[in-house]
Design a protein around this motif. Structure first.
Motif, short mmCIF file in Angstrom:
data_model
loop_
_atom_site.label_atom_id
_atom_site.label_comp_id
_atom_site.label_asym_id
_atom_site.label_seq_id
_atom_site.Cartn_x
_atom_site.Cartn_y
_atom_site.Cartn_z
N UNK A 56 16.57 1.06 -6.25
CA UNK A 56 16.59 -0.03 -7.23
C UNK A 56 16.50 0.60 -8.61
N UNK A 57 17.14 0.00 -9.61
CA UNK A 57 17.05 0.56 -10.96
C UNK A 57 15.64 0.44 -11.53
N UNK A 58 15.39 1.20 -12.56
CA UNK A 58 14.11 1.11 -13.24
C UNK A 58 13.14 2.18 -12.81
N UNK A 59 11.92 2.06 -13.30
CA UNK A 59 10.87 3.04 -13.05
C UNK A 59 10.00 2.59 -11.89
N UNK A 60 9.66 3.51 -11.00
CA UNK A 60 8.66 3.24 -9.97
C UNK A 60 7.31 3.49 -10.61
N UNK A 61 6.60 2.41 -10.91
CA UNK A 61 5.35 2.53 -11.67
C UNK A 61 4.15 2.84 -10.79
N UNK A 62 4.17 2.37 -9.54
CA UNK A 62 3.06 2.63 -8.61
C UNK A 62 3.65 2.80 -7.22
N UNK A 63 3.00 3.64 -6.41
CA UNK A 63 3.47 3.85 -5.04
C UNK A 63 2.32 4.33 -4.18
N UNK A 64 2.34 3.94 -2.91
CA UNK A 64 1.33 4.37 -1.94
C UNK A 64 2.00 4.63 -0.60
N UNK A 65 1.40 5.53 0.19
CA UNK A 65 1.76 5.66 1.59
C UNK A 65 0.91 4.65 2.35
#
Length: 325
Positions: A56-65
């Motif tokens: 998806x376009x844009x910034x990945x601001x947060x992510x978790x496993x």
């Protein structure tokens, strides 16, 4: 991230894109680039195992496993003022999604709500900016601006929601009550605000157990949990703080620049950031060991032989440069 992903001495290549986030466990490592690309790395050699993809376009601001096999992340495209929360199964190949130019056209035609994260098990529109994200017992806890804190299960079904947090002592501070970090520990969810507010929530019900505000005289940028129920804060104005609630102790020190990552190891804090690695030892909290580095440290990982590596902002791996005398 889980810190047990490096094994043995090896020559590690540069990452395929400059890093923004690095997540992992004993089975896999996920690299998220500064422009939103995702790439899986070999969990031992740290080499790319597939091409970089942008679901998806844009910034990945947060992510978790979420578990060994699933990634949950938030995408924000500020140019079009939209955000998504989605879950990806890392056992299946990642896919490229819609291009930003196409997304602009969809927004202009009123069809942007139909555009979701490519290849996701589920993908949802967020009607407010995501502020923080963490996992607890394979459930997802996230916070959005002016909407509050939510706990949903792995299928995105709501378990509870908590209204936006407030602190009377921070009411006059601009954005002081905005949540910037959430961390799950034991049976609790801890949330921290820009102005130093903190709250401990019951993970099962979302009810407030206790809350307070720390007097930093700086904005809170990042938070890390230690091994001994202690917390490290990266602050504005090139400062860091070590909070030990059980000892009613709050220590604040100046550093060279913004802190990017920190880990607690055997009670000491190992810290990297603006062209500097630091150790804040537990046996002498009045001093900080410092050593310069040529690039900005982005992430620290701990190898199984207790050596530490730093991934810098250019995607290069180098040894953690600081030592305790």
């Amino acid at each position: 991230m889980n810190r047990d992903i490096c094994h043995g001495a090896m020559s590690i290549p540069d990452t395929p894109v400059p890093p923004r986030l690095l997540l992992g466990n004993s089975e896999r490592v996920v690299l998220i680039g500064t422009e939103g690309g995702i790439c899986l790395l070999h969990h031992e050699r740290l080499t790319a195992v597939d091409p970089v993809h942008s679901p998806f376009p844009g910034t990945i601001t947060h992510a978790i496993m979420l578990d060994d096999n699933h990634l949950v992340a938030t995408w924000v495209e500020r140019e079009i003022s939209l955000a998504r929360l989605a879950k990806l199964d890392l056992r299946t190949p990642l896919k490229d999604g819609i291009e930003l130019a196409e997304l602009r056209v969809a927004a202009e035609s009123g069809n942007v709500d139909h555009q979701q994260v490519s290849g996701a098990e589920w993908s949802h529109i967020l009607d407010a900016e995501p502020l923080a994200l963490c996992a607890h017992q394979n459930d997802i806890i996230f916070c959005t601006h002016f909407r509050g804190i939510y706990r949903v299960n792995s299928e995105s079904q709501e378990i509870w929601r908590q209204k936006p947090m407030t602190w009377s002592s921070l009411e006059e501070l601009p954005d002081g009550q905005v949540i910037i970090s959430m961390i799950a520990t034991g049976d609790a969810i801890w949330a921290f605000s820009l102005g130093g507010g903190w709250v401990e929530l019951d993970a099962a019900s979302g009810e407030i157990r206790r809350k307070g505000a720390l007097q930093f005289k700086s904005s809170v940028k990042r938070v890390w949990k230690g091994d001994n129920e202690d917390w490290l804060f990266g602050l504005s104005q090139n400062r860091i703080a070590w909070w030990m609630p059980s000892a009613d102790s709050l220590l604040i020190e100046d550093v060279q620049g913004p802190v990017q990552d920190a880990i607690s190891h055997q009670g000491d804090w190992y810290i990297t950031g603006w062209r500097q690695d630091l150790i804040w030892p537990s046996n002498d909290t009045n001093r900080i060991e410092k050593e310069s580095r040529s690039e900005i440290g982005n992430h620290i990982i701990l190898r199984d032989n207790n050596d530490m590596l730093v991934l810098d902002n250019r995607g290069q791996w180098t040894p953690f440069s600081c030592r305790i005398d």
